[in-house]
Design a protein around this motif. Structure first.
Motif, mmCIF file in Angstrom:
data_model
loop_
_atom_site.group_PDB
_atom_site.id
_atom_site.type_symbol
_atom_site.label_atom_id
_atom_site.label_comp_id
_atom_site.label_asym_id
_atom_site.label_seq_id
_atom_site.Cartn_x
_atom_site.Cartn_y
_atom_site.Cartn_z
ATOM 1 N N MET A 129 -5.471 33.805 63.392
ATOM 2 C CA MET A 129 -4.898 33.253 62.170
ATOM 3 C C MET A 129 -4.928 31.730 62.162
ATOM 4 N N ARG A 130 -5.734 31.162 63.051
ATOM 5 C CA ARG A 130 -5.769 29.714 63.199
ATOM 6 C C ARG A 130 -7.134 29.111 62.868
ATOM 7 N N SER A 131 -8.206 29.723 63.358
ATOM 8 C CA SER A 131 -9.519 29.063 63.329
ATOM 9 C C SER A 131 -10.154 29.007 61.951
ATOM 10 N N TYR A 132 -9.829 29.940 61.057
ATOM 11 C CA TYR A 132 -10.537 30.046 59.783
ATOM 12 C C TYR A 132 -9.642 29.753 58.590
ATOM 13 N N ARG A 133 -8.443 29.302 58.824
ATOM 14 C CA ARG A 133 -7.495 29.032 57.737
ATOM 15 C C ARG A 133 -7.900 27.803 56.951
ATOM 16 N N GLY A 134 -7.488 27.794 55.682
ATOM 17 C CA GLY A 134 -7.553 26.560 54.930
ATOM 18 C C GLY A 134 -6.481 25.604 55.407
ATOM 19 N N ALA A 135 -6.562 24.369 54.979
ATOM 20 C CA ALA A 135 -5.609 23.354 55.419
ATOM 21 C C ALA A 135 -4.188 23.750 55.046
ATOM 22 N N ASN A 136 -3.241 23.466 55.940
ATOM 23 C CA ASN A 136 -1.835 23.700 55.632
ATOM 24 C C ASN A 136 -1.427 22.897 54.399
ATOM 25 N N GLY A 137 -0.685 23.541 53.528
ATOM 26 C CA GLY A 137 -0.227 22.887 52.304
ATOM 27 C C GLY A 137 0.873 23.718 51.676
ATOM 28 N N PRO A 138 1.142 23.534 50.389
ATOM 29 C CA PRO A 138 2.221 24.282 49.735
ATOM 30 C C PRO A 138 2.002 25.787 49.737
ATOM 31 N N GLY A 139 0.746 26.229 49.744
ATOM 32 C CA GLY A 139 0.478 27.663 49.768
ATOM 33 C C GLY A 139 0.819 28.356 48.468
ATOM 34 N N MET A 140 0.495 27.741 47.346
ATOM 35 C CA MET A 140 0.868 28.292 46.042
ATOM 36 C C MET A 140 -0.347 28.599 45.176
ATOM 37 N N GLN A 141 -1.527 28.751 45.763
ATOM 38 C CA GLN A 141 -2.719 29.076 44.975
ATOM 39 C C GLN A 141 -2.579 30.449 44.319
ATOM 40 N N ASP A 142 -3.173 30.589 43.155
ATOM 41 C CA ASP A 142 -3.107 31.846 42.404
ATOM 42 C C ASP A 142 -4.282 32.765 42.678
ATOM 43 N N THR A 143 -5.330 32.258 43.305
ATOM 44 C CA THR A 143 -6.511 33.062 43.610
ATOM 45 C C THR A 143 -6.903 32.850 45.065
ATOM 46 N N VAL A 144 -7.647 33.821 45.611
ATOM 47 C CA VAL A 144 -8.129 33.716 46.988
ATOM 48 C C VAL A 144 -9.327 32.773 47.022
ATOM 49 N N THR A 145 -9.181 31.701 47.755
ATOM 50 C CA THR A 145 -10.249 30.723 47.952
ATOM 51 C C THR A 145 -10.295 30.381 49.434
ATOM 52 N N PRO A 146 -11.352 29.712 49.873
ATOM 53 C CA PRO A 146 -11.354 29.286 51.281
ATOM 54 C C PRO A 146 -10.118 28.492 51.664
ATOM 55 N N GLN A 147 -9.564 27.735 50.731
ATOM 56 C CA GLN A 147 -8.390 26.932 51.036
ATOM 57 C C GLN A 147 -7.116 27.761 51.123
ATOM 58 N N ALA A 180 3.335 25.546 54.009
ATOM 59 C CA ALA A 180 3.210 26.841 54.684
ATOM 60 C C ALA A 180 2.424 26.670 55.966
ATOM 61 N N GLU A 181 3.046 26.989 57.078
ATOM 62 C CA GLU A 181 2.371 26.987 58.373
ATOM 63 C C GLU A 181 1.897 28.394 58.734
ATOM 64 N N ALA A 182 2.626 29.412 58.313
ATOM 65 C CA ALA A 182 2.216 30.794 58.576
ATOM 66 C C ALA A 182 1.689 31.405 57.271
ATOM 67 N N VAL A 183 2.075 32.648 56.976
ATOM 68 C CA VAL A 183 1.605 33.330 55.773
ATOM 69 C C VAL A 183 2.498 33.013 54.580
ATOM 70 N N ALA A 203 2.718 37.391 45.286
ATOM 71 C CA ALA A 203 1.835 36.840 46.308
ATOM 72 C C ALA A 203 1.062 35.632 45.785
ATOM 73 N N LYS A 204 1.118 34.567 46.560
ATOM 74 C CA LYS A 204 0.361 33.348 46.267
ATOM 75 C C LYS A 204 -0.114 32.761 47.592
ATOM 76 N N GLY A 205 -1.093 31.880 47.498
ATOM 77 C CA GLY A 205 -1.584 31.203 48.696
ATOM 78 C C GLY A 205 -2.093 32.196 49.727
ATOM 79 N N ARG A 206 -1.677 32.029 50.971
ATOM 80 C CA ARG A 206 -2.124 32.912 52.041
ATOM 81 C C ARG A 206 -1.612 34.340 51.874
ATOM 82 N N GLU A 207 -0.536 34.496 51.138
ATOM 83 C CA GLU A 207 -0.016 35.840 50.885
ATOM 84 C C GLU A 207 -1.027 36.698 50.125
ATOM 85 N N LEU A 208 -1.899 36.074 49.328
ATOM 86 C CA LEU A 208 -2.894 36.828 48.565
ATOM 87 C C LEU A 208 -3.839 37.590 49.486
ATOM 88 N N GLU A 209 -4.264 36.957 50.573
ATOM 89 C CA GLU A 209 -5.178 37.608 51.502
ATOM 90 C C GLU A 209 -4.495 38.779 52.204
#
Length: 522
Positions: free
Chosen positions: A313-331, A377-380, A388-394
Motif C-alpha cells: 500500500m506504499r509503492s504505487y500510491r498517489g501522493a498523500n493529500g486530502p483524499g477527496m477525489q470523486d473518481t479513481v485516478t492514479p493520484q 489521508a495517510e492510509a485509506v 467513498a472518495k479518494g483512496r476509498e474508491l479503490e
C-alpha cells in the motif's frame, strides 16, 4: 540420532540456548578473526508446499555452502551449489530452496569459506522451517508489525514479543510492515515518567541518526538482528515480510517534502526510497519476482485451507493529500492499477478455504498525514465519514468485486497504528454498502511506542469489537517496558476448517478471541 520434536527444537533453540544448539553467532559476540563468521544469524521465509527462501550474512567475502535435510542430524543431506557473498550486497546471500516435500520439517545448514583463504571455514549455522501442507491439517501463524520504533531499542529485556511468539511454534510469522524505523534515531538513554530511565544497551552508529545512505539503511536491519529474541525466532520460524513507510521515512509518498527537516541532507524522497528498497530486499527473505524486480505484493499458497495475499500500500500510491477525489485516478489510488488487477485475479482463482489479505495499513481507521493539524489521508480513510472518495474508491471497487465474484472467507490482517483491535465491517452501518461483511484484525507494536486509539471513518461501516490501547491518563508513546506490545495468533482447524483469531500481549496474555466459521459455496 533420533529426530528431535518440533517443540523440543524450539525450546532448545530459545534465545538462551540457540547459540549452542545451532552454532548461531550473535553479532556482538567476539570471535577469532582468522575464520569467517555469520554476523546476523539466519532467516527463512516465503515458504510454500515445495519451496522456501533462506538467508544469511557473512563478515567478509565468502563462499557459502548449503546443506538441506529432513532430519536435524543431517544424516543424508542434499548439498547445493555454493553461493558467494561480496561487498556489493553487503555480504548477504539468500536463495530459494526448491523441490521440497510438503508438510515436512526442513533443516538447513550453512558453512562459509573465506574467498581469500578457502581453507578457512566458519562454524556451521543451522535453521529450521516446515513446508506448507498439501492436504488439510491444523495451521497456526502469528502476525504483528512495528519493530524498534520511537527510540525504543534493545534494552536488558530485549525484544521480548519475538520470544513470546516463538513459544507458540507458529508455522510462520507475518510481519505487517514498519519492519525497521529508518527515520527513528536512538539515544543511549530515554527519560521515563516517574524519573526512571530506558537504556538502550545495544546501539550502533547507524541508529544514532536517520538513514540516508544505502549502508545506513542496511544498518537499520543489522540493528534489529542484534537482538537475541529476533535471532531465536528467525532460526525456527519463517518470516513473511511486508513493508510500509518507516522502512524509508514517516508517511512517505511522492508528496513527501523533507526541505525543512534538518535531520536529512538528502532531501529527494525517490533517492531515499530506492536505497531503502534495495536494503529491504537484501536483508529479508522476500522472494525475487523476475517480472518486476523489487516487488513486494505477492501470494503465498499455504495448503488447501489458506492463501495469504500480501499487499503493498506504499509503492504505487498517489501522493498523500486530502483524499477527496470523486473518481479513481492514479493520484487517488493506494494499490495502483496493476496490483489491483493482480489481487482480483488471484482472489478469484484461489481455491483455499481462507483468504488472508495482509495489508500494511488499516481500512477504516483515520491515519492523518499531518497528525498535528489532523489533515491529509495517510492510509485509506479520509476522515469524512461519507461516501467513498479518494483512496476509498479503490477499496470500494475491490469489496464490490469480492461480493459479486462470490469470493468468500476473506479476513484482513494489519498493524501500523501501534495498538491492537478487532473490527467488523458491516454494510448495514456503512455509507458504501455494496459488499459482504468481513473482519479486520489489528496488532502491534512488536517493539515500539504504543499509541492510539485512532478514530473510525464510517465509509465502510466498521464496528469496534475489541480494543487495547493507551488510556488518556497513560498518554502516548508508551515504552515496551509498559507491556502494551501486541501480536496476533491465527489457528485454522484442519478438521472443522474454523479460523480462530487471538489477540495477545508480549507477556502472552490472551486479550480477545473469536472463532469464524467458513462459508462453503453451494
Amino acid at each position: 540420532m533420533n529426530r528431535i520434536s518440533r517443540r523440543a527444537f524450539v525450546t532448545s533453540a530459545s534465545a538462551a540456548g540457540l547459540v549452542g544448539v545451532s552454532g548461531l553467532a550473535l553479532p556482538y559476540y567476539s570471535r577469532a578473526n582468522q575464520r569467517p563468521a555469520f554476523t546476523h544469524g539466519i532467516q527463512s521465509g516465503d515458504v510454500d508446499a515445495t519451496s522456501g527462501m533462506v538467508w544469511t550474512r557473512t563478515d567478509r567475502p565468502s563462499r557459502v555452502m548449503f546443506e538441506v535435510s529432513s532430519t536435524e542430524n543431517f544424516a543424508n543431506p542434499l548439498r547445493l551449489a555454493p553461493l558467494d557473498t561480496s561487498p556489493a550486497s553487503d555480504y548477504t546471500v539468500k536463495r530459494l530452496l526448491t523441490d521440497l516435500t510438503s508438510d515436512q520439517d526442513i533443516f538447513y545448514r550453512m558453512i562459509a569459506a573465506d574467498l581469500a583463504d578457502i581453507n578457512a571455514v566458519s562454524e556451521p549455522i543451522v535453521g529450521r522451517f516446515r513446508t506448507a501442507p498439501a492436504s488439510k491439517r491444523d495451521i497456526r501463524f502469528a502476525w504483528s508489525g512495528d519493530t524498534a520504533g520511537q527510540g525504543w531499542g534493545i534494552d536488558d529485556t530485549g525484544m521480548k514479543t519475538y520470544a513470546t511468539i516463538g513459544k507458540h511454534t507458529p508455522d510462520f510469522f507475518l510481519h505487517s510492515g514498519d519492519t525497521i524505523y529508518a527515520d527513528g534515531a536512538m539515544k543511549d538513554e530515554v527519560e521515563l515518567a516517574g524519573g526512571s530511565k530506558w537504556k538502550n544497551k545495544v546501539l550502533i552508529d547507524e541508529k544514532r541518526k536517520v538513514a540516508e545512505t544505502l549502508d545506513e539503511y542496511r544498518g537499520q536491519w543489522k540493528y534489529n538482528l542484534m537482538d537475541a529474541h529476533v535471532l531465536g525466532l528467525n532460526a525456527i520460524c519463517p518470516t513473511f515480510y511486508q513493508w510500509d513507510d518507516h522502512e524509508v521515512v514517516n508517511n512517505w509518498s511522492d508528496s513527501k517534502d523533507l526541505g525543512a527537516d534538518d535531520r536529512y541532507s538528502e532531501k529527494n524522497i525517490h533517492v531515499l526510497s530506492a536505497r531503502a528498497a534495495r536494503a529491504f530486499h537484501e536483508m529479508t527473505t522476500i522472494r525475487y519476482e523476475p517480472s518486476e524486480p523489487g516487488r513486494v505484493y505477492r501470494k503465498i499458497a499455504y495448503g488447501p485451507l489458506l492463501d495469504v495475499f500480501f499487499l503493498d500500500m506504499r509503492s504505487y500510491r498517489g501522493a498523500n493529500g486530502p483524499g477527496m477525489q470523486d473518481t479513481v485516478t492514479p493520484q487517488s489510488r493506494i494499490l495502483g492499477e496493476q496490483q489491483m488487477k493482480w489481487l482480483k485475479r488471484e482472489l478469484a482463482n484461489s481455491n483455499a478455504t481462507w483468504k488472508i489479505i495482509a495489508a500494511d495499513m488499516p481500512l477504516g481507521l483515520v491515519v492523518w498525514n499531518d497528525a498535528t493539524k489532523k489533515a491529509g489521508a495517510e492510509a485509506v480513510s479520509n476522515g469524512d465519514n461519507g461516501p467513498a472518495k479518494g483512496r476509498e474508491l479503490e477499496i470500494a471497487d475491490l469489496l464490490r468485486y469480492i461480493k459479486n465474484a462470490g469470493i468468500t472467507n476473506t479476513v484482513w490482517l494489519t498493524a501500523d497504528v501501534h495498538y491492537t483491535a478487532a473490527h467488523y465491517y458491516n454494510p448495514d452501518k456503512a455509507q458504501f454498502q455494496d459488499f459482504n461483511p468481513f473482519w479486520e484484525f489489528v496488532s502491534g507494536p512488536l517493539h515500539a511506542g504504543t499509541y492510539g486509539p485512532n478514530d473510525f471513518d464510517m465509509t465502510f461501516g466498521p464496528e469496534l469489537k475489541f480494543i487495547k490501547a493507551p488510556t488518556a491518563e497513560q498518554g502516548q508513546n508508551l515504552p515496551p517496558s509498559a507491556g502494551m506490545q501486541f501480536f496476533g495468533l491465527v489457528d485454522i482447524d484442519g478438521a472443522t476448517e474454523q479460523l480462530t483469531v487471538r489477540l495477545m500481549d508480549r507477556d502472552d496474555s490472551e486479550l480477545y478471541k473469536v472463532t469464524l466459521d467458513p462459508v462453503h459455496s453451494a
